[in-house]
Design an enzyme around this catalytic site. Structure first.
Site, PDB file in Angstrom:
ATOM      1  N   ASP A 159       0.817  -1.217   0.000  1.00 26.60           N
ATOM      2  CA  ASP A 159       0.000   0.000   0.000  1.00 26.60           C
ATOM      3  C   ASP A 159       0.853   1.269   0.000  1.00 26.60           C
ATOM      4  O   ASP A 159       2.069   1.221   0.184  1.00 26.60           O
ATOM      5  CB  ASP A 159      -0.972  -0.005   1.193  1.00 26.60           C
ATOM      6  CG  ASP A 159      -0.307  -0.423   2.510  1.00 26.60           C
ATOM      7  OD1 ASP A 159       0.940  -0.402   2.585  1.00 26.60           O
ATOM      8  OD2 ASP A 159      -1.027  -0.766   3.456  1.00 26.60           O
ATOM      9  N   ASN A 175      -7.492  -2.800  14.521  1.00 28.35           N
ATOM     10  CA  ASN A 175      -8.890  -3.018  14.115  1.00 28.35           C
ATOM     11  C   ASN A 175      -9.057  -4.214  13.172  1.00 28.35           C
ATOM     12  O   ASN A 175     -10.119  -4.419  12.606  1.00 28.35           O
ATOM     13  CB  ASN A 175      -9.454  -1.751  13.449  1.00 28.35           C
ATOM     14  CG  ASN A 175      -8.747  -1.387  12.153  1.00 28.35           C
ATOM     15  OD1 ASN A 175      -7.849  -2.109  11.701  1.00 28.35           O
ATOM     16  ND2 ASN A 175      -9.140  -0.277  11.549  1.00 28.35           N
ATOM     17  N   HIS A 218      -7.364  -4.741  10.338  1.00 23.63           N
ATOM     18  CA  HIS A 218      -7.099  -4.537   8.905  1.00 23.63           C
ATOM     19  C   HIS A 218      -5.819  -5.264   8.477  1.00 23.63           C
ATOM     20  O   HIS A 218      -4.925  -5.509   9.285  1.00 23.63           O
ATOM     21  CB  HIS A 218      -7.064  -3.048   8.538  1.00 23.63           C
ATOM     22  CG  HIS A 218      -5.870  -2.270   8.995  1.00 23.63           C
ATOM     23  ND1 HIS A 218      -5.898  -0.910   9.186  1.00 23.63           N
ATOM     24  CD2 HIS A 218      -4.609  -2.638   9.304  1.00 23.63           C
ATOM     25  CE1 HIS A 218      -4.709  -0.485   9.558  1.00 23.63           C
ATOM     26  NE2 HIS A 218      -3.912  -1.506   9.653  1.00 23.63           N
TER      27      HIS A 218
HETATM   28  P1  PGA Z   1       2.175  -1.526  12.800  1.00 28.94           P
HETATM   29  O1  PGA Z   1       0.979  -1.421  11.753  1.00 28.94           O
HETATM   30  O2  PGA Z   1       3.101  -2.573  12.290  1.00 28.94           O
HETATM   31  O3  PGA Z   1       2.818  -0.167  12.797  1.00 28.94           O
HETATM   32  O4  PGA Z   1       1.579  -1.888  14.120  1.00 28.94           O
HETATM   33  C1  PGA Z   1       0.425  -2.604  11.260  1.00 28.94           C
HETATM   34  C2  PGA Z   1      -0.756  -2.295  10.384  1.00 28.94           C
HETATM   35  O5  PGA Z   1      -1.460  -1.297  10.620  1.00 28.94           O
HETATM   36  O6  PGA Z   1      -0.998  -3.062   9.446  1.00 28.94           O
END
Ligand code: PGA
Length: 257
Positions: free
Chosen positions: A67, A136, A138
């Site tokens: 992304d 959440n 995702h």
């Molecule tokens: P993080 O984010 O590795 O910074 O915890 C993971 C994500 O939001 O997919």
């Protein structure tokens, strides 16, 4: 799905790196799906170490990132282009032309998303896809409610994701509202998935992903349908799980398939 629980962040990073190393030594022109965020940093550090100290060769590897924020130039220090360059690409021997991060500045985003999907397909699909998970549930920027068959497209970020990511920006309002993200369906076509989680803040999301119902409200739960997924998590990220899980993939070869 093979769930692997380790004591520390360094250990999940090493475990994931060993799987990538194994696949790369078997297939030098591996197609690697990459993620950003704080979670994969330890994995990238370990891959860099393997490259520098053990000669792990990335010269024939192709990468596709999950992304990118819409509206951030590749040189912006919060863009995922910048993140990947600083945290992995510039430290290994991968030719720049073999790395792909979605273009958040694309004029025609729909056309770009179609092109991105076609580029992945042209290379025979992604062999190993690295994933983090949002609190959440995702995966990539497929927020709760994302269609489980979705392809690369623009998504609106939830307030929770924008708040979670505000720590990296000067002010919360600087966090972009939109991102280009591989779809859940795109991710599911990778031959293997490695989902990483670190810290107690991910415990509920990991429970929902691994043991909860399959639902678009937790896009990560789709990994339950994948034929070959490694979920590699720290003990605190695993703290809400009910099942018992092994501590390493090498002693779990039969579970691996
Ligand atoms: P993080 O984010 O590795 O910074 O915890 C993971 C994500 O939001 O997919």
């Amino acid at each position: 799905m093979l769930v692997i629980v380790k004591d520390s962040y360094d250990e999940i990073s090493r475990e994931a790196a060993q799987i990538v190393e194994d696949r790369l030594r078997r297939k030098p022109n591996l197609v690697l799906g990459l993620a950003t965020g704080s979670t994969p940093l330890g994995l990238y550090r370990e891959l860099i170490r393997m490259h520098k100290e053990e000669g792990l060769d990335f010269s024939r590897v192709t990468t596709f990132n999950l992304d990118e924020y819409v509206g951030l130039r590749p040189g912006h220090d919060q863009s995922y282009h910048y993140f990947m360059r600083e945290n992995l690409f510039k430290h290994i021997n991968i030719p720049e032309g073999q790395t792909h991060v979605p273009d958040g500045m694309a004029g025609d985003i729909d056309a770009f998303c179609d092109w991105y999907e076609a580029e992945i397909a042209k290379r025979g699909g992604i062999d190993v896809q690295i994933l983090g998970i949002g609190a959440n549930g995702h995966i990539a920027f497929n927020e709760p409610g994302s269609s489980l068959g979705s392809r690369t497209r623009v998504k609106t970020l939830t307030d929770m994701t924008r708040v979670d990511n505000a720590r990296f920006f000067a002010t919360a309002t600087d966090v972009p509202k939109y991102a280009i993200t591989m779809g859940v369906g795109t991710i599911m076509e990778a031959k293997e998935l490695i989902l990483l989680a670190n810290g107690a803040g991910k415990a509920d999301a990991i429970r929902a992903a691994v043991e909860g119902p399959l639902t678009c409200q937790c896009p990560a739960s789709v990994v339950q349908l994948h034929r070959k997924t490694f979920v590699i998590v720290t003990r605190d990220s695993a703290s809400a799980l009910n099942g018992r899980y092994p501590g390493t993939w090498k002693s779990s070869i039969s579970l691996e398939r």
